[in-house]
Design a protein around this motif. Structure first.
Motif, PDB file in Angstrom:
ATOM      1  N   HIS A  68      22.325   5.668  34.432  1.00  0.00           N
ATOM      2  CA  HIS A  68      21.972   4.747  35.513  1.00  0.00           C
ATOM      3  C   HIS A  68      23.001   3.633  35.645  1.00  0.00           C
ATOM      4  N   VAL A  69      23.741   3.365  34.578  1.00  0.00           N
ATOM      5  CA  VAL A  69      24.841   2.400  34.666  1.00  0.00           C
ATOM      6  C   VAL A  69      25.942   2.968  35.564  1.00  0.00           C
ATOM      7  N   THR A  70      26.313   4.216  35.317  1.00  0.00           N
ATOM      8  CA  THR A  70      27.334   4.856  36.142  1.00  0.00           C
ATOM      9  C   THR A  70      26.878   4.997  37.583  1.00  0.00           C
ATOM     10  N   ALA A  71      25.626   5.376  37.790  1.00  0.00           N
ATOM     11  CA  ALA A  71      25.111   5.492  39.153  1.00  0.00           C
ATOM     12  C   ALA A  71      25.166   4.154  39.879  1.00  0.00           C
ATOM     13  N   THR A  72      24.886   3.073  39.169  1.00  0.00           N
ATOM     14  CA  THR A  72      24.956   1.743  39.773  1.00  0.00           C
ATOM     15  C   THR A  72      26.390   1.426  40.191  1.00  0.00           C
TER      16      THR A  72
END
Length: 420
Positions: free
Chosen positions: A109-113
Motif C-alpha cells: 500500500h506504500v507503493t500504491a500510494t
C-alpha cells in the motif's frame, strides 16, 4: 483475514537459538523471561487492556519472541505496545513501540500510494501501458502490451505465481538461466520474466503478484526521476512526520538500528553468493533488496497506523479523488464474500464504511494492518510467521475484532506526540 502463504517450508534444518545481530537493538542486563512472562513497553490504558491481553496470549501460545501492537481511534493513537517473550534461557533484544520490523506485503500500500501520488500530480496515467514506460519487449508475449499501471495495482496484470512461480524467489534459477552471478538484481528478474509468457490475458482475472509490484516500484523511479525509496520518503512519509521507515537489508549484520531479530525454523541456500552456504532463511534465504516495492520496507506499528491516516481524509499526501481511487473496485476479481483488491489494500463494503486490510508474510515475519468502521485502525507485527507445527496465525484478527465491541470508554488522549 487472508493469509495467502500458509505453511511454507524453505529447506532443511532448524533455525538456531535467537542471537543478537550486529545491527540489532541490544538490551542491557535484561533478565530472561519465564514461561509465563511477556515483557511489555509503551502504553496500554486500562480501558484497552483486552487488546493487550490478546497480544500477550497470542505470542505466548506461539512462542513469538518479538511483537508490536498500535491502535488508533478516530486518528488518535490510543495504544502503543512492544512485546518480548523469551523462554529456555534465550534472551532477545527489548522491543519498544518504535522498534523496526520487516513489514513484508504491507509495503504494497506504500507503493500504491506513491503511484497514485504521481497520477495525482499529473505525471502518470494509471491506464498507461507498462511496456513502453519501462522499455519492455513484447516479442515473447504480445499480451504484455495490455498490462497497464492500474492492472499492476490490482494484481490483474497476467502473472500467476501458482502457475509460473514467484519470480522474486527464483534467485538460483534466474542466475543459472541468465548466466549471471548471485546476487541477482531487480533488472535480472525483469529480464527473466520478460522472456517468459504471461499466465493469463491481462485484465481477465486476479492473481496476487509480487512481481507486479516490483514493476510498480520501477515505474515510480522512471517517472519521478529519483530512487523509489527517496520518492516515498520525500513525498509520502515526510509530509506526515514519519522518519523511521526505510527499506530493509538482507543480512543480520546489515540490520537497521532498533530492528528486531527474525525467527524461523528453516534454513536455505544463500542467495547472496554462489557458495551454497546454508543460512537461516530470514538472513540470506531471500533478497530484501528485490522485495523493496512489494515487501521490503521496515516500519513500526506506530508508523503504520500513522501512515494509515493518509487514507482517512484528503491531506498533504493524497486528495479525495486519489483516496477513492485507491479503494475503487477493479475491473474483475470481486470475491464471493464481496471483497476486492483495490490498490495495495483488500477492501470490503460494510454499512456506512469501507473496511480495508492487508497482511504480510516472509520467513521470520508476519504482519497485519486493518482500517475498520467506527474509526478503528490497528497494526500488529511479529518476528515469526506460521510454519509447520505452529498454531494457526489467522486467529489474530477475529480476536482483535471481538475486543472492539467490549470497549465501553475510549481514551481521549493522543499518544502520537510521544512517538515521533
Amino acid at each position: 483475514m487472508l493469509n495467502r502463504r500458509r505453511i511454507i517450508t524453505a529447506g532443511a534444518g532448524l533455525f538456531p537459538a535467537i542471537a543478537l545481530g550486529a545491527g540489532a537493538a541490544r538490551a542491557s542486563a535484561v533478565p530472561t523471561a519465564t514461561a509465563a512472562t511477556v515483557e511489555t513497553s509503551g502504553v496500554a490504558p486500562a480501558a484497552l487492556a483486552g487488546f493487550d491481553n490478546v497480544l500477550k496470549t497470542y505470542v505466548t501460545e506461539r512462542g513469538i519472541s518479538c511483537a508490536q501492537l498500535a491502535i488508533t481511534k478516530n486518528g488518535r493513537l490510543v495504544l502503543a505496545r512492544g512485546y518480548r517473550y523469551a523462554t529456555g534461557g534465550t534472551t532477545v533484544p527489548a522491543v519498544s513501540p518504535t522498534s523496526l520490523f520487516r513489514i513484508a506485503s504491507l509495503s504494497k500500500h506504500v507503493t500504491a500510494t506513491a503511484v497514485l501520488r504521481l497520477a495525482q500530480d499529473g505525471v502518470l496515467n494509471l491506464d498507461a501501458p507498462v511496456a513502453p514506460l519501462l522499455g519492455l519487449s513484447i516479442a515473447t508475449d504480445p499480451r504484455l502490451a495490455n498490462v497497464t499501471v492500474r492492472r499492476l495495482l490490482h494484481h490483474t496484470g497476467g502473472w500467476d505465481r501458482d502457475l509460473s512461480g514467484d519470480y522474486l524467489y527464483l534467485d538460483h534459477t534466474i542466475s543459472g538461466s541468465l548466466g549471471v552471478p548471485l546476487p541477482i538484481s531487480q533488472d535480472h528478474i525483469i529480464r527473466y520474466a520478460s522472456s517468459r509468457p504471461l499466465d493469463f490475458a491481462p485484465g481477465t482475472r486476479y492473481a496476487y503478484s509480487n512481481y507486479g509490484y516490483l514493476l510498480l516500484g520501477r515505474i515510480v523511479e522512471k517517472v519521478s526521476g529519483t530512487s523509489y525509496e527517496s520518492y516515498v520518503k520525500q513525498k509520502l512519509l515526510a509530509p506526515v512526520g514519519i522518519t523511521r521507515m526505510r527499506l530493509g537489508r538482507t543480512l543480520r549484520a546489515e540490520a537497521a538500528p532498533t530492528e528486531v531479530v527474525y525467527d524461523s525454523q528453516y534454513t536455505s541456500r544463500t542467495v547472496t553468493d554462489a557458495s551454497g552456504t546454508v543460512v537461516p532463511t530470514p538472513y540470506g534465504g531471500f533478497s530484501m533488496a528485490n522485495r523493496g516495492p512489494g515487501g521490503g520496507w521496515l516500519a513500526s506499528a506506530v508508523d503504520l497506523v500513522r501512515f494509515a491516516r493518509v487514507f482517512d481524509a484528503a491531506g498533504p499526501v493524497l486528495n479525495a479523488t486519489s483516496i477513492a481511487g485507491m479503494f475503487a473496485k477493479p475491473e474483475t476479481g470481486v470475491t464471493e464474500s464481496g471483497s476486492w483488491y483495490g490498490a495495495g489494500w483488500w477492501v470490503r463494503q460494510v454499512t456506512g464504511n469501507l473496511n480495508t486490510w492487508h497482511d504480510g508474510s516472509l520467513p521470520g515475519t508476519y504482519t497485519y494492518l486493518a482500517r475498520l468502521q467506527n474509526g478503528f485502525t490497528y497494526a500488529a507485527l511479529f518476528n515469526r510467521r506460521e510454519e509447520a507445527g505452529s498454531l494457526d496465525f489467522n486467529v489474530l484478527s477475529p480476536r482483535i475484532n471481538a475486543e472492539i465491541g467490549k470497549v465501553t470508554s475510549w481514551p481521549t488522549t493522543d499518544l502520537f506526540p510521544g512517538y515521533f
